[in-house]
Design an enzyme around this catalytic site. Structure first.
Site, mmCIF file in Angstrom:
data_model
loop_
_atom_site.group_PDB
_atom_site.id
_atom_site.type_symbol
_atom_site.label_atom_id
_atom_site.label_comp_id
_atom_site.label_asym_id
_atom_site.label_seq_id
_atom_site.Cartn_x
_atom_site.Cartn_y
_atom_site.Cartn_z
ATOM 1 N N SER A 150 65.392 41.357 5.318
ATOM 2 C CA SER A 150 65.736 40.762 4.030
ATOM 3 C C SER A 150 66.609 39.514 4.253
ATOM 4 C CB SER A 150 66.411 41.805 3.133
ATOM 5 O OG SER A 150 66.425 41.389 1.794
ATOM 6 N N ASP A 176 56.173 45.250 -1.446
ATOM 7 C CA ASP A 176 57.456 44.581 -1.186
ATOM 8 C C ASP A 176 57.790 43.555 -2.258
ATOM 9 O OD1 ASP A 176 59.701 43.512 0.209
ATOM 10 O OD2 ASP A 176 58.668 43.813 2.122
ATOM 11 N N HIS A 205 60.119 47.274 0.258
ATOM 12 C CA HIS A 205 61.026 46.362 0.968
ATOM 13 C C HIS A 205 61.680 46.978 2.207
ATOM 14 C CE1 HIS A 205 63.220 42.646 1.115
ATOM 15 N NE2 HIS A 205 64.402 43.214 0.960
#
Length: 319
Positions: free
Chosen positions: A122, A262, A289
């Site tokens: 991320s 995601d 995610h």
């Protein structure tokens, strides 16, 4: 020192702190750093957590990557987790350059600056390219997990996914964002609908994931300064961040992964795949995610295979 069972092995786990710019950065090492005193074994992996400010907890499943004999290094970036908290810092203190410098200081402190893999998840996968583009010395490979090449692309994807939420959820989000009441329980409940679809589809979330979310709630300084109140309401200093026009300069072998559900939709990571010279990608079909949490065995296989393939540089200096 403690220990951790990884597969059939019992691995040492050590923790410590590193002084950094008058503060302290906490780290954890699973496995032994260069246990044979030589550079012919599996190279250590350094994990960059997300947020910014989410702390390392939710990435702990990645310790499974230590199962092939490599050390896995987690750390809490300054301002969160077990590192120094700075709730009164001016928002301008929190910069990409700060966190690039912290990573470089950490690998020097641990004695691995000459040979290591870098994985970012991320926000960590935004930071990873910045580290490599600043100075790629010693970096054998880069893994970019669930990350955008620019924040405008991230917001485009987020808005597309928000449009697919139930109408009442959308209305609640918009109303509180307009009123500046994004800290309300009603907003958080609506936000959770998005998170359960596109952030972590293991519901209820595992304890280590909950720990990172709770950490942001308790200490939101970095997240609010750089991101904003939520994954899809970005008003912080990263709002215009982009590496799209620079990614062609990434010269280390790179793996790009994401989940089929995601919040990091393909449009956000496609620039990495299109422009990095030595790149490959993989989409985990049952994940959002956090593939390392949602499909941990598949994640360990895909990423572990990539790391093993690049443990040793070629004569030209690259893995």
């Amino acid at each position: 020192m403690s220990s951790l069972e990884v597969g059939s092995q019992t691995l040492p786990v050590t923790t410590g702190t590193m002084p950094f710019r008058g503060h302290e950065t906490w780290y954890r090492v699973t496995g032994a750093l260069d246990p044979d005193g030589a550079a012919d074994g599996p190279a250590p992996l350094v994990v960059l957590h997300g947020g910014p400010g989410a702390a390392h907890n939710y990435t702990l499943a990645m310790t499974a990557l230590a199962g092939d004999g490599r050390a896995v290094v987690h750390y809490d970036q300054l301002g969160c987790g077990l590192s120094t908290h700075l709730p009164d810092a001016d928002p301008s203190f929190w910069t990409v350059e700060l966190f690039v410098a912290e990573l470089r200081a950490l690998v020097v402190h641990l004695g691995i600056a000459d040979r290591f893999h870098l994985l970012g998840q991320s926000w960590g996968g935004m930071l990873g390219p910045e580290v490599v583009l600043s100075d790629d010395s010693g970096i054998l490979s880069l893994s970019i997990c669930d990350s955008p090449a620019s924040m405008p692309l991230w917001l485009q994807a987020a808005n597309e996914l928000r449009d697919e939420l139930p109408a009442d959820v959308q209305a609640t989000l918009l109303a509180h964002e307009a009123a500046g009441t994004t800290d309300s329980a009603e907003y958080h409940a609506a936000e959770q609908v998005f998170y359960d679809r596109h952030v972590c589809r293991v519901v209820p979330n595992p304890p280590e994931v909950t720990a990172s979310f709770d950490q942001i709630d308790a200490e939101p300084t970095v997240y609010h300064a750089m991101n904003g109140p939520s994954e899809f309401h970005v008003i912080g200093s990263l709002k215009e961040w982009s590496v799209v026009d620079r990614v062609a300069g990434i010269a280390v072998p790179t793996l790009v992964v994401a989940g089929a559900y995601d919040e990091a939709k393909p449009i956000v990571w496609q620039p990495f795949v299109d422009q990095i010279p030595d790149v490959r990608s993989h989409v985990f079909p049952e994940s959002s995610h956090m593939p390392h949490v949602e499909e941990p065995e598949a994640f360990t296989e895909v990423v572990g295979t990539f790391l093993r393939e690049h443990d040793h540089p070629t004569p030209e200096g690259r893995a």
